[in-house]
Motif scaffolding. Sequence first.
Motif, PDB file in Angstrom:
ATOM      1  N   GLY A   1       0.747  -1.066   0.134  1.00 39.43           N
ATOM      2  CA  GLY A   1      -0.105  -0.130   0.101  1.00 39.43           C
ATOM      3  C   GLY A   1       0.812   1.219  -0.059  1.00 39.43           C
ATOM      4  N   MET A   2       0.124   2.245  -0.248  1.00 35.14           N
ATOM      5  CA  MET A   2       0.877   3.616  -0.139  1.00 35.14           C
ATOM      6  C   MET A   2       0.275   4.684   0.830  1.00 35.14           C
ATOM      7  N   THR A   3       0.852   4.782   1.732  1.00 35.41           N
ATOM      8  CA  THR A   3       0.490   6.186   2.600  1.00 35.41           C
ATOM      9  C   THR A   3       0.996   7.457   1.833  1.00 35.41           C
ATOM     10  N   ARG A   4       0.751   8.440   2.605  1.00 39.47           N
ATOM     11  CA  ARG A   4       1.253   9.891   2.013  1.00 39.47           C
ATOM     12  C   ARG A   4       2.675   9.968   1.474  1.00 39.47           C
ATOM     13  N   THR A   5       3.611   9.510   2.364  1.00 39.08           N
ATOM     14  CA  THR A   5       5.040   9.226   1.632  1.00 39.08           C
ATOM     15  C   THR A   5       5.728   8.160   1.944  1.00 39.08           C
ATOM     16  N   GLU A   6       5.054   6.875   2.185  1.00 41.28           N
ATOM     17  CA  GLU A   6       5.492   5.479   2.507  1.00 41.28           C
ATOM     18  C   GLU A   6       5.217   4.545   1.499  1.00 41.28           C
ATOM     19  N   PHE A   7       5.826   3.459   1.258  1.00 40.01           N
ATOM     20  CA  PHE A   7       5.379   2.302   0.705  1.00 40.01           C
ATOM     21  C   PHE A   7       5.244   1.388   2.058  1.00 40.01           C
ATOM     22  N   VAL A   8       4.043   0.593   2.174  1.00 39.59           N
ATOM     23  CA  VAL A   8       3.836  -0.158   3.288  1.00 39.59           C
ATOM     24  C   VAL A   8       3.450  -1.664   2.925  1.00 39.59           C
TER      25      VAL A   8
ATOM     26  N   VAL B   1       1.306  -6.695  -6.269  1.00 39.84           N
ATOM     27  CA  VAL B   1       0.450  -5.683  -6.885  1.00 39.84           C
ATOM     28  C   VAL B   1       0.548  -4.485  -5.637  1.00 39.84           C
ATOM     29  N   TRP B   2       0.708  -3.326  -6.386  1.00 39.56           N
ATOM     30  CA  TRP B   2       0.745  -1.994  -5.267  1.00 39.56           C
ATOM     31  C   TRP B   2      -0.491  -1.246  -5.485  1.00 39.56           C
ATOM     32  N   LYS B   3      -1.037  -0.731  -4.421  1.00 37.29           N
ATOM     33  CA  LYS B   3      -2.139   0.016  -4.310  1.00 37.29           C
ATOM     34  C   LYS B   3      -2.041   1.327  -3.834  1.00 37.29           C
ATOM     35  N   ASN B   4      -2.573   2.578  -4.587  1.00 35.53           N
ATOM     36  CA  ASN B   4      -2.541   3.587  -3.740  1.00 35.53           C
ATOM     37  C   ASN B   4      -3.602   3.832  -2.917  1.00 35.53           C
TER      38      ASN B   4
ATOM     39  N   HIS C   1       0.812   9.015  -6.627  1.00 34.90           N
ATOM     40  CA  HIS C   1       2.237   8.254  -6.573  1.00 34.90           C
ATOM     41  C   HIS C   1       2.712   7.729  -8.044  1.00 34.90           C
ATOM     42  N   THR C   2       3.851   7.393  -7.757  1.00 36.36           N
ATOM     43  CA  THR C   2       4.304   6.380  -8.841  1.00 36.36           C
ATOM     44  C   THR C   2       5.061   5.245  -8.297  1.00 36.36           C
ATOM     45  N   VAL C   3       5.271   4.297  -9.076  1.00 34.54           N
ATOM     46  CA  VAL C   3       6.175   3.118  -8.689  1.00 34.54           C
ATOM     47  C   VAL C   3       7.112   2.892  -9.723  1.00 34.54           C
ATOM     48  N   THR C   4       8.253   3.194  -9.514  1.00 30.26           N
ATOM     49  CA  THR C   4       9.428   3.609 -10.454  1.00 30.26           C
ATOM     50  C   THR C   4      10.759   2.978 -10.234  1.00 30.26           C
TER      51      THR C   4
ATOM     52  N   GLY D   1      -3.403   7.122  -9.407  1.00 25.93           N
ATOM     53  CA  GLY D   1      -4.331   8.157  -8.679  1.00 25.93           C
ATOM     54  C   GLY D   1      -4.801   7.189  -7.621  1.00 25.93           C
ATOM     55  N   THR D   2      -5.699   7.602  -6.558  1.00 28.01           N
ATOM     56  CA  THR D   2      -6.352   7.024  -5.504  1.00 28.01           C
ATOM     57  C   THR D   2      -7.177   5.785  -5.813  1.00 28.01           C
ATOM     58  N   ARG D   3      -6.682   4.750  -5.005  1.00 22.05           N
ATOM     59  CA  ARG D   3      -7.298   3.377  -5.256  1.00 22.05           C
ATOM     60  C   ARG D   3      -7.015   2.692  -6.449  1.00 22.05           C
ATOM     61  N   GLU D   4      -6.107   3.137  -7.255  1.00 19.60           N
ATOM     62  CA  GLU D   4      -5.492   2.500  -8.505  1.00 19.60           C
ATOM     63  C   GLU D   4      -4.407   1.596  -8.005  1.00 19.60           C
ATOM     64  N   THR D   5      -4.296   0.345  -9.090  1.00 22.52           N
ATOM     65  CA  THR D   5      -3.242  -0.474  -8.598  1.00 22.52           C
ATOM     66  C   THR D   5      -2.202  -0.510  -9.692  1.00 22.52           C
TER      67      THR D   5
END
Length: 145
Positions: free
Chosen positions: A41-48, A61-64, A70-73, A110-114
């Motif tokens: 998951g993604m908080t404001r400034t962390e991958f968790v 699977v990453w989810k905002n 956010h990005t995953v790069t 965007g929010t809730r996108e994976t």
Amino acid sequence: MNRRALLAALGSGTAAGLSGCSSVLNLSGGDPCDGESCDIGMTRTEFVPETYEVRVGETVVWKNTSEAVHTVTAYEELIPDDATYFATGGFENQADAYDAWGESRGGRLGTRETFEHTFDVPGTYEYVCIPHERAEMKGTIVVTE
């Protein structure tokens, strides 16, 4: 043991009074994917979680889970030599991902996108959220045989 269940159990101290609040807060330090279909998951400034382990052939699977974009790069130089590069937006390399973000916020999640990626080469993969790189929003995937 199921990684999601373990993470949920470790972060079960969420205050009931915060139900319905945005996961941007994530005050519990728990798993923002709790009850959602994602591994990271993604908080404001962390991958968790910040570090996640999978086996060769597994898909992550990453989810905002926040209200921020956010990005995953992947850091191109910090993935195994034979590995496929990955980034939201489908960019083929890190330079293209950064250029697209700078020009038009390309690759944004965007929010809730994976976003998902299958890891076929063992090793360590380092990645970043471009807009939150200065805030140290970075993650690691460890892929084992």
